[in-house]
Design an enzyme around this catalytic site. Sequence first.
Site, mmCIF file in Angstrom:
data_model
loop_
_atom_site.group_PDB
_atom_site.id
_atom_site.type_symbol
_atom_site.label_atom_id
_atom_site.label_comp_id
_atom_site.label_asym_id
_atom_site.label_seq_id
_atom_site.Cartn_x
_atom_site.Cartn_y
_atom_site.Cartn_z
ATOM 1 N N LYS A 1 17.614 35.832 21.744
ATOM 2 C CA LYS A 1 18.059 37.148 21.181
ATOM 3 C C LYS A 1 17.031 37.744 20.624
ATOM 4 N N GLY B 1 31.108 40.768 28.145
ATOM 5 C CA GLY B 1 31.826 39.792 27.155
ATOM 6 C C GLY B 1 33.062 40.153 26.678
ATOM 7 N N ILE B 2 33.678 40.911 27.327
ATOM 8 C CA ILE B 2 35.054 41.475 27.180
ATOM 9 C C ILE B 2 36.267 40.389 26.995
ATOM 10 N N GLU C 1 21.042 34.935 13.461
ATOM 11 C CA GLU C 1 20.249 33.677 13.957
ATOM 12 C C GLU C 1 18.780 33.864 14.126
ATOM 13 N N SER D 1 21.437 39.174 16.491
ATOM 14 C CA SER D 1 22.200 38.151 15.785
ATOM 15 C C SER D 1 21.449 37.703 14.522
ATOM 16 N N ALA E 1 27.082 36.645 26.350
ATOM 17 C CA ALA E 1 26.018 35.545 25.964
ATOM 18 C C ALA E 1 26.709 34.221 26.226
ATOM 19 N N TYR F 1 18.606 29.605 21.715
ATOM 20 C CA TYR F 1 19.551 31.002 21.689
ATOM 21 C C TYR F 1 19.015 31.974 20.656
ATOM 22 N N GLN G 1 35.569 36.575 21.971
ATOM 23 C CA GLN G 1 36.013 36.990 20.684
ATOM 24 C C GLN G 1 35.767 38.404 20.149
ATOM 25 N N ASP G 2 34.705 38.965 20.117
ATOM 26 C CA ASP G 2 34.202 40.394 19.754
ATOM 27 C C ASP G 2 34.727 41.408 21.210
ATOM 28 N N LEU H 1 25.842 38.424 34.257
ATOM 29 C CA LEU H 1 24.650 38.833 33.397
ATOM 30 C C LEU H 1 23.355 38.389 34.286
HETATM 31 P P1 NAP Z 1 31.985 34.545 22.670
HETATM 32 O O1 NAP Z 1 33.404 34.459 22.090
HETATM 33 O O2 NAP Z 1 31.239 33.114 22.982
HETATM 34 O O3 NAP Z 1 31.991 35.432 24.095
HETATM 35 C C1 NAP Z 1 30.922 35.549 24.907
HETATM 36 C C2 NAP Z 1 31.346 36.422 26.233
HETATM 37 O O4 NAP Z 1 30.205 36.559 27.191
HETATM 38 C C3 NAP Z 1 32.477 35.736 26.837
HETATM 39 O O5 NAP Z 1 33.253 36.912 27.453
HETATM 40 C C4 NAP Z 1 31.798 35.237 28.118
HETATM 41 O O6 NAP Z 1 32.860 35.143 29.262
HETATM 42 C C5 NAP Z 1 30.817 36.236 28.299
HETATM 43 N N1 NAP Z 1 29.530 35.557 29.282
HETATM 44 C C6 NAP Z 1 29.095 34.229 28.895
HETATM 45 N N2 NAP Z 1 28.102 34.052 29.897
HETATM 46 C C7 NAP Z 1 28.272 35.228 30.884
HETATM 47 C C8 NAP Z 1 27.445 35.838 31.822
HETATM 48 N N3 NAP Z 1 26.749 34.785 32.728
HETATM 49 N N4 NAP Z 1 27.684 36.872 32.652
HETATM 50 C C9 NAP Z 1 28.852 37.486 32.051
HETATM 51 N N5 NAP Z 1 29.545 37.221 30.800
HETATM 52 C C10 NAP Z 1 29.263 36.125 30.133
HETATM 53 O O7 NAP Z 1 30.811 35.428 21.759
HETATM 54 P P2 NAP Z 1 31.533 36.333 20.475
HETATM 55 O O8 NAP Z 1 31.556 35.434 19.254
HETATM 56 O O9 NAP Z 1 32.393 37.366 21.083
HETATM 57 O O10 NAP Z 1 30.087 37.242 20.617
HETATM 58 C C11 NAP Z 1 29.629 38.326 20.933
HETATM 59 C C12 NAP Z 1 28.215 38.474 21.336
HETATM 60 O O11 NAP Z 1 27.711 38.599 19.838
HETATM 61 C C13 NAP Z 1 27.436 37.439 21.709
HETATM 62 O O12 NAP Z 1 26.281 38.116 22.495
HETATM 63 C C14 NAP Z 1 27.026 36.626 20.645
HETATM 64 O O13 NAP Z 1 25.651 36.049 20.953
HETATM 65 C C15 NAP Z 1 26.651 37.831 19.674
HETATM 66 N N6 NAP Z 1 26.893 37.476 18.041
HETATM 67 C C16 NAP Z 1 27.903 36.819 17.708
HETATM 68 C C17 NAP Z 1 28.086 36.477 16.471
HETATM 69 C C18 NAP Z 1 29.310 35.937 15.683
HETATM 70 O O14 NAP Z 1 29.494 35.447 14.686
HETATM 71 N N7 NAP Z 1 30.647 35.782 16.533
HETATM 72 C C19 NAP Z 1 27.158 37.059 15.452
HETATM 73 C C20 NAP Z 1 25.996 37.363 16.054
HETATM 74 C C21 NAP Z 1 26.009 37.880 17.533
HETATM 75 P P3 NAP Z 1 33.686 33.895 29.541
HETATM 76 O O15 NAP Z 1 34.896 34.195 28.674
HETATM 77 O O16 NAP Z 1 33.893 33.885 31.172
HETATM 78 O O17 NAP Z 1 33.108 32.708 29.197
HETATM 79 O O1 G4F Z 2 29.874 27.887 13.823
HETATM 80 P P1 G4F Z 2 28.571 27.521 14.221
HETATM 81 O O2 G4F Z 2 28.349 26.839 15.476
HETATM 82 O O3 G4F Z 2 27.634 28.934 14.161
HETATM 83 P P2 G4F Z 2 26.111 29.387 14.242
HETATM 84 O O4 G4F Z 2 25.258 28.356 14.698
HETATM 85 O O5 G4F Z 2 25.870 29.862 13.009
HETATM 86 O O6 G4F Z 2 25.991 30.354 15.499
HETATM 87 C C1 G4F Z 2 27.212 31.439 15.311
HETATM 88 O O7 G4F Z 2 26.629 32.652 14.420
HETATM 89 C C2 G4F Z 2 25.511 33.248 15.143
HETATM 90 C C3 G4F Z 2 25.173 34.458 13.950
HETATM 91 O O8 G4F Z 2 24.483 33.935 12.943
HETATM 92 C C4 G4F Z 2 25.606 33.859 16.371
HETATM 93 F F1 G4F Z 2 24.599 34.631 16.674
HETATM 94 C C5 G4F Z 2 26.156 32.798 17.199
HETATM 95 O O9 G4F Z 2 26.416 33.284 18.610
HETATM 96 C C6 G4F Z 2 27.370 32.100 16.881
HETATM 97 O O10 G4F Z 2 28.390 32.791 16.819
HETATM 98 O O11 G4F Z 2 27.795 26.725 13.109
HETATM 99 C C7 G4F Z 2 27.700 27.057 11.988
HETATM 100 C C8 G4F Z 2 27.294 26.132 10.872
HETATM 101 C C9 G4F Z 2 25.805 25.340 11.325
HETATM 102 O O12 G4F Z 2 24.857 25.228 10.321
HETATM 103 C C10 G4F Z 2 26.421 24.196 12.054
HETATM 104 O O13 G4F Z 2 25.216 23.145 11.784
HETATM 105 O O14 G4F Z 2 27.983 24.997 10.931
HETATM 106 C C11 G4F Z 2 27.402 23.867 11.190
HETATM 107 N N1 G4F Z 2 28.174 22.709 11.689
HETATM 108 C C12 G4F Z 2 28.561 21.626 10.865
HETATM 109 N N2 G4F Z 2 29.339 20.886 11.854
HETATM 110 C C13 G4F Z 2 29.055 22.649 13.001
HETATM 111 C C14 G4F Z 2 29.536 21.586 12.851
HETATM 112 N N3 G4F Z 2 28.715 23.527 13.820
HETATM 113 C C15 G4F Z 2 29.634 23.494 15.061
HETATM 114 N N4 G4F Z 2 29.532 24.368 15.767
HETATM 115 N N5 G4F Z 2 30.338 22.281 15.190
HETATM 116 C C16 G4F Z 2 30.525 21.444 14.254
HETATM 117 O O15 G4F Z 2 30.952 20.256 14.372
#
Ligand code: NAP
Ligand code: G4F
Length: 337
Positions: free
Chosen positions: A160, A11-12, A135, A133, A90, A156, A15-16, A67
């Site tokens: 997780k 996932g390099i 979630e 997460s 992911a 999702y 964002q993270d 993955l």
């Molecule tokens: P993101 O921006 O959606 O990045 C996901 C990464 O996973 C991308 O590099 C994507 O590659 C890669 N990926 C997806 N499917 C793949 C596959 N089949 N094989 C290899 N790589 C694959 O996610 P993020 O926000 O950085 O989050 C990083 C991790 O933390 C995720 O596991 C997410 O579920 C978890 N998480 C995120 C949050 C949050 O708030 N951001 C909170 C809790 C947990 P491509 O660029 O090719 O699409």
């Molecule tokens: O920004 P969201 O899509 O993030 P969500 O569902 O909280 O998930 C993110 O955070 C998780 C950690 O708790 C990660 F594990 C997960 O990978 C991801 O990074 O939605 C946030 C909130 C939700 O309640 C959604 O229903 O915003 C509400 N929302 C309202 N309108 C919307 C929209 N979400 C999205 N994506 N798009 C809308 O138009």
Amino acid sequence: MAKRKRALITGITGQDGSYLTEFLLAKDYEVYGLVRRSSSFNTDRIDHLYQDPHESDVKLRLVYGDLNDASSLNQIIKTLKPDEIYNLAAQSHVRVSFDIPEYTAEIVGLGATRILEAIRDSGVMSKYYQASSSEMFGNSAPPQNERTPFYPRSPYAAAKVYAYWMAVNYREAYDIFACNGILFNHESPRRGETFVTRKITMALARIKHGVQKDLFLGNLESKRDWGFAGDYVEAMWLMLQQDKPDDYVIATGQTYSVKDFLIEAFGYVGLDWEKYVKIDQRYFRPTEVDCLLGDSRKAKKILHWEPKTDFKQLVRMMVDADMACVEKQIYGTKGRR
Ligand code: NAP
Ligand code: G4F
């Protein structure tokens, strides 16, 4: 001279992954990033870190894998023998996971198992970070900490939860140094544009510049504990530097609704959000997570980790970045003249 530590990041390109790569390179790690094949370039978040592999002393390299493909993971881990593996890859979009539940489980759930098996099978005993997460807490009442029961509300989140328990199981069964970082929502100017915070800040910048009229959103009432991704990657690293593997909640301890985010963001540029936001049912989820609020006292006590960026700073950072981004799109590289 001490040997450089070697990290593998899945996932390099996300964002993270981009912030973690910056963080580890600054600590003089050798970083390998797993990328999947794409018909167009998918490395823009890490392009500023790119190093020509033909040069000497290259510290960042990309390797192809997926993955979904155990053979590539086995091969990469056996060959590279990384000291640390950060599993960030992911299908990370909650709403989309209702459309593609099987694929989400395949990557989020089984993908993690494939890496853990590759570590066990290689005998390398790399330390393992699992991107768990908030979630997973779903319907469990706030505040949520490491002892709060999981109650996933999406494919999702269910996937997780499975990956979380696999990390715990491999730790207990095979003595693998596996940690779960249970991270609450974290955002940044590099956040994917379909997540709600970035969707708002990008639309706001376009509205302010007169190139977009409306912003269509779903549920405005749900509440999230929003932190800054740049702060959170340090916690991932800290977990793998401890004497013992463990699981940690990483959060700010503050929760705000989507509406609060709109008020803060639009207010910052002097606009009234209610004039632009329209509700579209397509953005609602069949089951919603109403309120996430993290209690990260364990991380503070053991990792000495604390968030540095508050909600207002985060919103303003994202709005400023998207205003600059839209100006560049409209006026070219020189910005507004
Ligand atoms: P993101 O921006 O959606 O990045 C996901 C990464 O996973 C991308 O590099 C994507 O590659 C890669 N990926 C997806 N499917 C793949 C596959 N089949 N094989 C290899 N790589 C694959 O996610 P993020 O926000 O950085 O989050 C990083 C991790 O933390 C995720 O596991 C997410 O579920 C978890 N998480 C995120 C949050 C949050 O708030 N951001 C909170 C809790 C947990 P491509 O660029 O090719 O699409
Ligand atoms: O920004 P969201 O899509 O993030 P969500 O569902 O909280 O998930 C993110 O955070 C998780 C950690 O708790 C990660 F594990 C997960 O990978 C991801 O990074 O939605 C946030 C909130 C939700 O309640 C959604 O229903 O915003 C509400 N929302 C309202 N309108 C919307 C929209 N979400 C999205 N994506 N798009 C809308 O138009």
